[in-house]
Write a protein that holds these residues in place. Sequence first.
Motif, short mmCIF file in Angstrom:
data_model
loop_
_atom_site.label_atom_id
_atom_site.label_comp_id
_atom_site.label_asym_id
_atom_site.label_seq_id
_atom_site.Cartn_x
_atom_site.Cartn_y
_atom_site.Cartn_z
N LEU A 101 60.48 58.95 -55.12
CA LEU A 101 59.48 57.94 -54.78
C LEU A 101 59.81 56.60 -55.44
O LEU A 101 59.67 55.54 -54.82
CB LEU A 101 58.09 58.42 -55.22
CG LEU A 101 56.91 57.50 -54.91
CD1 LEU A 101 56.79 57.27 -53.41
CD2 LEU A 101 55.61 58.09 -55.44
N ALA A 102 60.28 56.65 -56.68
CA ALA A 102 60.65 55.41 -57.38
C ALA A 102 61.83 54.72 -56.70
O ALA A 102 61.87 53.49 -56.61
CB ALA A 102 60.99 55.73 -58.84
N ILE A 103 62.79 55.51 -56.20
CA ILE A 103 63.94 54.94 -55.48
C ILE A 103 63.47 54.22 -54.22
O ILE A 103 63.91 53.10 -53.91
CB ILE A 103 64.95 56.05 -55.14
CG1 ILE A 103 65.61 56.55 -56.43
CG2 ILE A 103 66.02 55.52 -54.17
CD1 ILE A 103 66.47 57.79 -56.22
N ILE A 104 62.56 54.87 -53.48
CA ILE A 104 62.03 54.25 -52.25
C ILE A 104 61.32 52.94 -52.59
O ILE A 104 61.51 51.91 -51.91
CB ILE A 104 61.07 55.23 -51.55
CG1 ILE A 104 61.84 56.45 -51.05
CG2 ILE A 104 60.36 54.54 -50.38
CD1 ILE A 104 60.97 57.56 -50.52
N ILE A 105 60.49 52.95 -53.64
CA ILE A 105 59.77 51.74 -54.04
C ILE A 105 60.74 50.64 -54.44
O ILE A 105 60.58 49.46 -54.08
CB ILE A 105 58.80 52.05 -55.19
CG1 ILE A 105 57.68 52.98 -54.71
CG2 ILE A 105 58.19 50.78 -55.77
CD1 ILE A 105 56.81 53.51 -55.82
N ALA A 106 61.80 51.01 -55.17
CA ALA A 106 62.78 50.00 -55.62
C ALA A 106 63.47 49.34 -54.44
O ALA A 106 63.68 48.13 -54.42
CB ALA A 106 63.81 50.68 -56.54
N ILE A 107 63.84 50.15 -53.44
CA ILE A 107 64.50 49.59 -52.25
C ILE A 107 63.56 48.64 -51.51
O ILE A 107 63.96 47.56 -51.07
CB ILE A 107 64.97 50.73 -51.31
CG1 ILE A 107 66.07 51.54 -52.00
CG2 ILE A 107 65.46 50.18 -49.99
CD1 ILE A 107 66.45 52.80 -51.26
N VAL A 108 62.29 49.04 -51.41
CA VAL A 108 61.31 48.24 -50.67
C VAL A 108 61.07 46.89 -51.34
O VAL A 108 61.03 45.85 -50.69
CB VAL A 108 59.98 49.02 -50.52
CG1 VAL A 108 58.88 48.11 -49.98
CG2 VAL A 108 60.18 50.19 -49.58
N ILE A 109 60.91 46.89 -52.67
CA ILE A 109 60.58 45.63 -53.35
C ILE A 109 61.82 44.77 -53.59
O ILE A 109 61.69 43.56 -53.81
CB ILE A 109 59.84 45.88 -54.68
CG1 ILE A 109 60.76 46.56 -55.71
CG2 ILE A 109 58.58 46.69 -54.46
CD1 ILE A 109 60.13 46.72 -57.08
N SER A 110 63.02 45.36 -53.54
CA SER A 110 64.22 44.56 -53.80
C SER A 110 64.66 43.76 -52.57
O SER A 110 65.22 42.67 -52.69
CB SER A 110 65.37 45.45 -54.26
OG SER A 110 65.78 46.32 -53.22
N LYS A 111 64.40 44.29 -51.37
CA LYS A 111 64.90 43.68 -50.14
C LYS A 111 64.39 42.24 -49.95
O LYS A 111 65.19 41.34 -49.67
CB LYS A 111 64.54 44.55 -48.94
CG LYS A 111 65.26 44.17 -47.66
CD LYS A 111 66.77 44.27 -47.80
CE LYS A 111 67.25 45.68 -47.99
NZ LYS A 111 68.73 45.76 -48.01
N PRO A 112 63.07 41.96 -50.08
CA PRO A 112 62.62 40.57 -49.92
C PRO A 112 63.22 39.61 -50.94
O PRO A 112 63.52 38.46 -50.61
CB PRO A 112 61.10 40.67 -50.07
CG PRO A 112 60.77 42.09 -49.74
CD PRO A 112 61.93 42.88 -50.24
N LEU A 113 63.40 40.08 -52.18
CA LEU A 113 64.00 39.20 -53.19
C LEU A 113 65.48 38.96 -52.91
O LEU A 113 65.99 37.87 -53.19
CB LEU A 113 63.81 39.82 -54.58
CG LEU A 113 62.38 39.80 -55.11
CD1 LEU A 113 62.31 40.43 -56.48
CD2 LEU A 113 61.84 38.38 -55.18
N GLU A 114 66.15 39.94 -52.36
CA GLU A 114 67.54 39.72 -51.93
C GLU A 114 67.59 38.63 -50.86
O GLU A 114 68.47 37.77 -50.87
CB GLU A 114 68.12 41.02 -51.37
CG GLU A 114 68.40 42.10 -52.40
CD GLU A 114 68.88 43.37 -51.75
OE1 GLU A 114 69.60 43.28 -50.74
OE2 GLU A 114 68.54 44.46 -52.24
#
Length: 366
Positions: A101-114
């Motif tokens: 679940l933490a991996i999924i959250i990290a991918i979700v929140i990192s994409k807009p900042l990328e």
Amino acid sequence: MLKQFFILCSGADKSLLEGCSEGEQTKYVGIGATVFFTAVMAFIASSYALFTVFDNPFIAMGFGVVWGLLIFNLDRFIVSTIRKRDKFKSEFLQASPRIILAIIIAIVISKPLEIKIFEKEINTVLLKEKNAMALNNKKEVANYFKSDLDKNKAETNVLKAEIERKEKEVNTLYETYITEAEGTKGTMKLGKGPVFKEKIAKHNLVSAELDSIRKTNLAKIAVNDKKAITLQADLDKKVTETQPIIEGFDGLMARINALNKLPLIPSLFIMLLFLAIETSPIIAKLLSPKGEYDYKLEDLETALKATLSQDKYQRDLLVKTSASMHDKVYDDIAQDKKIYDLQRQKATELLELQAHNFVEKQKRTL
């Protein structure tokens, strides 16, 4: 104040942690700070992502607050529900769903900042795509109007060719009667004889036909020219109308696709950074030895479990004892002659009433 806030963010039992050592408290302050700043990053990332969709900072920030609180609550829940055990394998199995679940959250929140970090590069990719789309759009619109334009042009060319053919015929007849008059061709006699008059009459007739054809065809050509201008104007209008749609090709999905066309390594490192931040509280709990707080929490949980087990046993024993006592009481009552006679009398009265009612019902049906 800040320490108490971060302890609250860690999901630890505040009253239980207050009795622990300063080092144990510092560990949970660090975990709580990680949970809090992850939520802050989630707020920033989601706000920017939604701003690219709605173009309204207030709506984007409103949704960003909701998303940040959701991530905060999930991280706090994940960290607070991990229990230290005697074996690392059992701890890892317990934490594995939470790590996923933490991996999924990290991918979700990192994409807009990328998307924000690589904004200039993404704009370059989008500009190339927009230019290609504009050219393709112009070709498609031109192909849509091509048949009408070609047909109009072909009609005009036919009309012009008809005029040209008639002009050549007139010019040929002109040369014929001139050379006849000069005596260089034809009858080879100088002067305007009968043959000359015949040839000039034919020339004048064809010349009149040329004037008639020229007048008619030029009128038709003028109509076709106006139609061609109208068709070209419609084509240009269609291209102009579709251009804003191409210019608006700047949404979240377009930017994500443009990001995927950039080199993978920089984007991957940013995602790994957020992945490390998001999973750091869980990894810290897994790698850290069993601390004072964990022992106290285990003591409370096992004490509560023992109390509940004891209470359940006592309730089960009470039910069994009560049932045994009731069995004995009702067995003694069954041996009582007075209660037996009373029960027999009441049963007899009931049977008599049922018999009378049956007879009355049968009489009414007759």
